[in-house]
Scaffold this motif. Structure first.
Motif, mmCIF file in Angstrom:
data_model
loop_
_atom_site.group_PDB
_atom_site.id
_atom_site.type_symbol
_atom_site.label_atom_id
_atom_site.label_comp_id
_atom_site.label_asym_id
_atom_site.label_seq_id
_atom_site.Cartn_x
_atom_site.Cartn_y
_atom_site.Cartn_z
ATOM 1 N N ARG A 51 0.843 -1.203 0.000
ATOM 2 C CA ARG A 51 0.000 0.000 0.000
ATOM 3 C C ARG A 51 0.877 1.252 0.000
ATOM 4 N NH1 ARG A 51 -3.227 -1.601 3.589
ATOM 5 N NH2 ARG A 51 -4.637 -2.334 1.966
ATOM 6 N N ALA A 52 1.897 1.277 0.841
ATOM 7 C CA ALA A 52 2.812 2.420 0.850
ATOM 8 C C ALA A 52 3.444 2.618 -0.518
ATOM 9 C CB ALA A 52 3.898 2.213 1.907
ATOM 10 N N ALA A 53 3.853 1.519 -1.140
ATOM 11 C CA ALA A 53 4.485 1.599 -2.458
ATOM 12 C C ALA A 53 3.503 2.100 -3.509
ATOM 13 C CB ALA A 53 5.035 0.230 -2.848
ATOM 14 N N CYS A 54 2.266 1.618 -3.463
ATOM 15 C CA CYS A 54 1.249 2.077 -4.413
ATOM 16 C C CYS A 54 0.986 3.573 -4.266
ATOM 17 C CB CYS A 54 -0.050 1.305 -4.211
ATOM 18 S SG CYS A 54 -0.077 -0.363 -4.926
ATOM 19 N N ILE A 55 0.921 4.039 -3.019
ATOM 20 C CA ILE A 55 0.621 5.454 -2.780
ATOM 21 C C ILE A 55 1.742 6.341 -3.302
ATOM 22 C CG2 ILE A 55 0.335 7.199 -0.978
ATOM 23 C CD1 ILE A 55 -1.156 5.012 0.653
ATOM 24 N N VAL A 56 2.976 5.990 -3.003
ATOM 25 C CA VAL A 56 4.094 6.797 -3.484
ATOM 26 C C VAL A 56 4.146 6.765 -5.007
ATOM 27 C CG1 VAL A 56 6.610 7.019 -3.496
ATOM 28 C CG2 VAL A 56 5.401 6.575 -1.352
ATOM 29 N N ALA A 57 3.875 5.601 -5.603
ATOM 30 C CA ALA A 57 3.863 5.507 -7.063
ATOM 31 C C ALA A 57 2.753 6.352 -7.668
ATOM 32 C CB ALA A 57 3.700 4.049 -7.484
ATOM 33 N N ALA A 58 1.613 6.422 -6.992
ATOM 34 C CA ALA A 58 0.473 7.186 -7.516
ATOM 35 C C ALA A 58 0.678 8.685 -7.377
ATOM 36 C CB ALA A 58 -0.808 6.765 -6.805
ATOM 37 N N LEU A 59 1.149 9.122 -6.223
ATOM 38 C CA LEU A 59 1.235 10.556 -5.937
ATOM 39 C C LEU A 59 2.588 11.176 -6.284
ATOM 40 C CD1 LEU A 59 -0.639 10.788 -2.507
ATOM 41 C CD2 LEU A 59 -1.562 11.002 -4.825
ATOM 42 N N PHE A 60 3.630 10.360 -6.325
ATOM 43 C CA PHE A 60 4.977 10.856 -6.601
ATOM 44 C C PHE A 60 5.662 9.984 -7.654
ATOM 45 C CE2 PHE A 60 3.734 11.778 -2.247
ATOM 46 C CZ PHE A 60 3.959 13.146 -2.149
ATOM 47 N N PRO A 61 5.096 9.890 -8.844
ATOM 48 C CA PRO A 61 5.601 8.945 -9.841
ATOM 49 C C PRO A 61 7.052 9.180 -10.252
ATOM 50 C CG PRO A 61 4.034 10.488 -10.829
ATOM 51 C CD PRO A 61 3.930 10.649 -9.338
#
Length: 295
Positions: free
Chosen positions: A105-115
């Motif tokens: 989940r942390a990885a998905c969020i960073v990928a989504a908001l800070f690509p």
């Protein structure tokens, strides 16, 4: 060897493999797991010249909060902010991320908001950004049954049950979530010590209450929760790994997560694998990471 790094909120404990100048890969565990999940993945990546960082999440192992006054939040934004803070503290501008459960989940969020900070993403079970606004809509009864532990944690009885029986309860979850894994009894004791962290109970209980709207989040992270409420698309190259025998979230026949990915995306269903993907299927997660790293 365990190292630590100071971030604004935490002193994060992590294990590092490979050369300092290698392309960075960050591997993130979930609940109730630890960096031991990547014991067969991290050294293999390091042997190919990658710098591999495997942190203990907040509430696990030697990772500690810097202040007694800090909310022991387990909300999705807090875990994601910890990942960003870790990258900043280690001087990592961009990394390939691999994670499952909370770490995914942390990885998905960073990928989504800070690509721009993510070269590629390997996610255990697809798009893991919580849709909190719709979290109280009833699911299919089979799915509700599998989430019993989350509802248990919503109650004072559940919080006290975890406090009194953390190792037994987490062992039960390992058994239910990875029902066909033959190495469970051998591997569990290696991870269970990570649950002795003094903040483990508070962080876990807050995580499962916040995601249903039963606990307030950290006001400093409200901006991120508002961004996540829009269910942002992940544009970075992604491989989703799904355990076919996952006892908590078995993969659907139709991949409903695909619409949340806007770039290269591939779902791979792993036969005979449960929830603890990197520990049950290290070669498959290693291949997924290398497929992205070598694109």
């Amino acid at each position: 060897m365990i190292e630590t790094v100071l971030t604004p909120t935490l002193t994060i404990a992590y294990e590092q493999h490979g050369p300092e100048n290698g392309d960075p890969v960050i591997l993130l565990h979930g609940f109730p797991y630890s960096p031991r999940a990547f014991d067969e993945v991290a050294p293999a990546l390091a042997a190919q010249g990658y710098r591999v960082i495997v942190p203990y999440l907040r509430g696990y192992g030697p990772t500690r909060f810097n202040s007694e006054q800090t909310l022991r939040s387990g909300q999705q934004a807090a875990i994601a902010q910890d990942l960003l803070d870790l990258m900043d503290a280690l001087g990592i501008d961009q990394a390939t991320l691999g994670g499952y459960d909370w770490g995914g989940r942390a990885a998905c969020i960073v990928a989504a908001l800070f690509p721009a900070r993510v070269r590629g993403l390997v996610s255990g079970d697809g798009y893991l950004v919580q849709d909190i606004a719709h979290s109280n809509q009833p699911l299919d009864p089979e799915d509700e049954h599998r989430l019993w532990y989350q509802y248990y944690f919503h109650t004072p009885r559940g919080a006290e049950g975890l406090r009194q029986n953390r190792r037994q309860l987490c062992h039960l979850l390992w058994r239910l979530w990875s029902p066909t894994w033959s190495r469970r009894e051998e591997r569990y004791p290696l991870t269970a010590a990570a649950f002795d962290n003094p903040d483990f109970i508070e962080v876990v209980i807050h995580s499962y209450r916040h995601r249903f709207g039963y606990a307030s989040g950290d006001p400093a992270l409200e901006w991120m929760e508002e961004a996540l409420a829009k269910q942002p698309v992940i544009s970075v190259p992604t491989v989703s790994l799904c355990g076919a025998d996952d006892g908590v979230g078995p993969p659907a026949v139709i991949d409903e997560d695909a619409e949340h990915f806007g770039g290269f995306y591939e779902r791979r269903i792993l036969a005979g694998v449960g929830h603890n993907i990197p520990e049950e299927a290290p070669q498959q997660i290693l291949k997924a990471l290398l497929d992205l790293l070598q694109r």
